[in-house]
Design an enzyme around this catalytic site. Structure first.
Site, PDB file in Angstrom:
ATOM      1  N   ALA A  93       0.774  -1.083   0.058  1.00  0.00           N
ATOM      2  CA  ALA A  93       0.129   0.075   0.322  1.00  0.00           C
ATOM      3  C   ALA A  93       1.285   0.703   0.245  1.00  0.00           C
ATOM      4  O   ALA A  93       0.199   2.645  -0.173  1.00  0.00           O
ATOM      5  CB  ALA A  93      -0.798   0.072   1.331  1.00  0.00           C
ATOM      6  N   LYS A  94       2.128   1.082   0.595  1.00  0.00           N
ATOM      7  CA  LYS A  94       3.038   2.546   0.608  1.00  0.00           C
ATOM      8  C   LYS A  94       2.601   3.760   1.458  1.00  0.00           C
ATOM      9  O   LYS A  94       2.672   4.271   0.813  1.00  0.00           O
ATOM     10  CB  LYS A  94       3.436   3.004  -1.245  1.00  0.00           C
ATOM     11  CG  LYS A  94       4.182   1.739  -1.955  1.00  0.00           C
ATOM     12  CD  LYS A  94       4.266   1.484  -3.092  1.00  0.00           C
ATOM     13  CE  LYS A  94       4.773   1.263  -4.367  1.00  0.00           C
ATOM     14  NZ  LYS A  94       3.503  -0.812  -4.546  1.00  0.00           N
ATOM     15  N   LEU A  95       2.509   3.442   2.442  1.00  0.00           N
ATOM     16  CA  LEU A  95       1.688   4.105   3.734  1.00  0.00           C
ATOM     17  C   LEU A  95       2.540   4.499   4.005  1.00  0.00           C
ATOM     18  O   LEU A  95       4.027   4.640   3.740  1.00  0.00           O
ATOM     19  CB  LEU A  95       0.719   3.545   3.868  1.00  0.00           C
ATOM     20  CG  LEU A  95      -0.629   2.747   3.389  1.00  0.00           C
ATOM     21  CD1 LEU A  95      -1.117   1.541   4.542  1.00  0.00           C
ATOM     22  CD2 LEU A  95      -1.510   3.689   2.987  1.00  0.00           C
TER      23      LEU A  95
END
Length: 281
Positions: A93-95
Site C-alpha cells: 500500500a506504500k503508506l
C-alpha cells in the site's frame, strides 16, 4: 509469533523465496470469471489454492481492490482470509502520513484487515512510521529502491556527507531504525540488481522484498544473486502478472501453478549454486 519468524518458517517449509503478488486485473481474467469484485475473490481463491505450497508469502496491492470501491475492499478482506494461516500476507500500500494518520493506517492494516506486513514510504521521516513499527509482531517494508524506470530521478540524488545516492542513505536509516524496533524490512527493485546488491551489503540481516521480476523485466538469477545475504536476511522475490495471467483459459490456476513452480525451482537452483560456491564444494 512475529512476522519474521513466520516468514522464515514459510521459506523453510516450502523451500521457497517466491512471493506472489495478488494484483487482480478483471480485464485479464480467464473466461468464466466475472469481471467484478466477486470475480476477484473467485480468481484469488483459485490462485491461492494452486500455489500455496510454492510460496513464502503473498502480496496483494491495495490499488487493484480500491478500484472497485467498497466491494473491492470487501474482496481484499476476503482474499486475506483465503490464504492459509502459515503463509504471511503483505499488503502493498506504500503508506505514510503524519503520525496520527499513520496510526489510523496501521490500525486498519494490522487490526481491521489482519495483514502480517505492509509497505510504507519514508518521505515523512521515522516519526511518521513509528505507529507502524510499534506493532512488534508485524513486518514493515520501507521503500528504498523502487523497481520503476523513473526511480533514478529522485533515488539517485546524492545526500549526506559521503554523497551516497538517496537509496543507500535510506537503507542505512532503515537499518538504524530496525536496531530499535526489530521488525523492519526493505523494498528494493529486482530491476536494479547492482543497487540491490549494494543495499544488501549495507543491510545483511534485513528482509528484502524485491519486486520487478517478470513483466517489469527484472532478471531472476541476477536478483537472487544480488539479494541473497551472507548474513541471515531473507529475500522475497515478488512476481505477479507472469504467474496470475499465464493462461486465460479454464486451466488458468494450473498454468499459474506451473509458472510458480518453475520460478520457485529456478530460485532454489541459484541458492544451491551460491551455497556450493560459499562452502567451496
Amino acid at each position: 509469533m512475529a512476522f519474521r519468524e513466520r516468514l522464515e518458517q514459510a521459506i523453510a517449509r516450502n523451500q521457497s523465496l517466491l512471493c506472489i503478488g495478488l494484483d487482480p486485473d478483471p480485464e485479464r481474467f480467464p473466461e468464466g470469471v466475472t469481471r467484478d469484485a466477486r470475480g476477484i475473490v473467485a480468481f484469488n481463491r483459485a490462485i491461492v489454492a494452486a500455489t500455496s505450497d510454492l510460496v513464502c508469502a503473498y502480496k496483494p496491492n491495495l490499488a487493484f481492490y480500491l478500484a472497485h470501491g467498497a466491494a473491492g475492499i470487501e474482496a481484499l478482506a476476503e482474499t486475506r482470509q483465503l490464504v492459509p494461516p502459515e503463509i504471511p500476507v503483505i499488503l502493498d500500500a506504500k503508506l505514510s502520513d503524519i503520525a496520527s494518520t499513520s496510526a489510523a493506517y496501521a490500525q486498519a492494516v494490522f487490526e481491521a484487515l489482519g495483514f502480517d506486513a505492509v509497505t510504507v514510504h519514508p518521505y515523512l521521516g521515522s516519526e511518521a512510521l513509528e505507529p507502524f513499527f510499534a506493532y512488534a509482531d508485524r513486518g514493515v517494508f520501507v521503500l528504498v529502491r523502487t523497481s520503476n524506470p523513473g526511480a533514478v530521478e529522485l533515488q539517485d540524488a546524492p545526500v549526506g556527507e559521503a554523497g551516497d545516492p538517496l537509496y543507500l542513505w535510506l537503507a542505512d536509516r532503515v537499518r538504524e531504525w530496525n536496531e530499535r524496533y526489530g521488525n523492519l524490512g526493505i523494498v528494493a527493485g529486482a530491476t536494479y540488481p547492482v543497487d540491490l546488491a549494494l543495499i544488501r551489503q549495507r543491510c545483511p540481516d534485513l528482509p528484502i522484498l524485491a519486486p520487478g521480476v517478470g513483466a517489469q523485466g527484472g532478471d531472476l538469477e541476477e536478483a537472487v544473486r544480488a539479494g541473497i545475504s551472507e548474513g541471515n536476511g531473507p529475500l522475497l522475490v515478488t512476481v505477479s502478472r507472469a504467474i496470475l495471467y499465464a493462461s486465460r483459459g479454464s486451466d488458468f490456476a494450473q498454468a499459474a501453478r506451473d509458472v510458480a513452480r518453475r520460478l520457485r525451482d529456478r530460485i532454489e537452483r541459484v541458492r544451491a549454486e551460491m551455497q556450493e560456491q560459499a562452502t567451496g564444494r
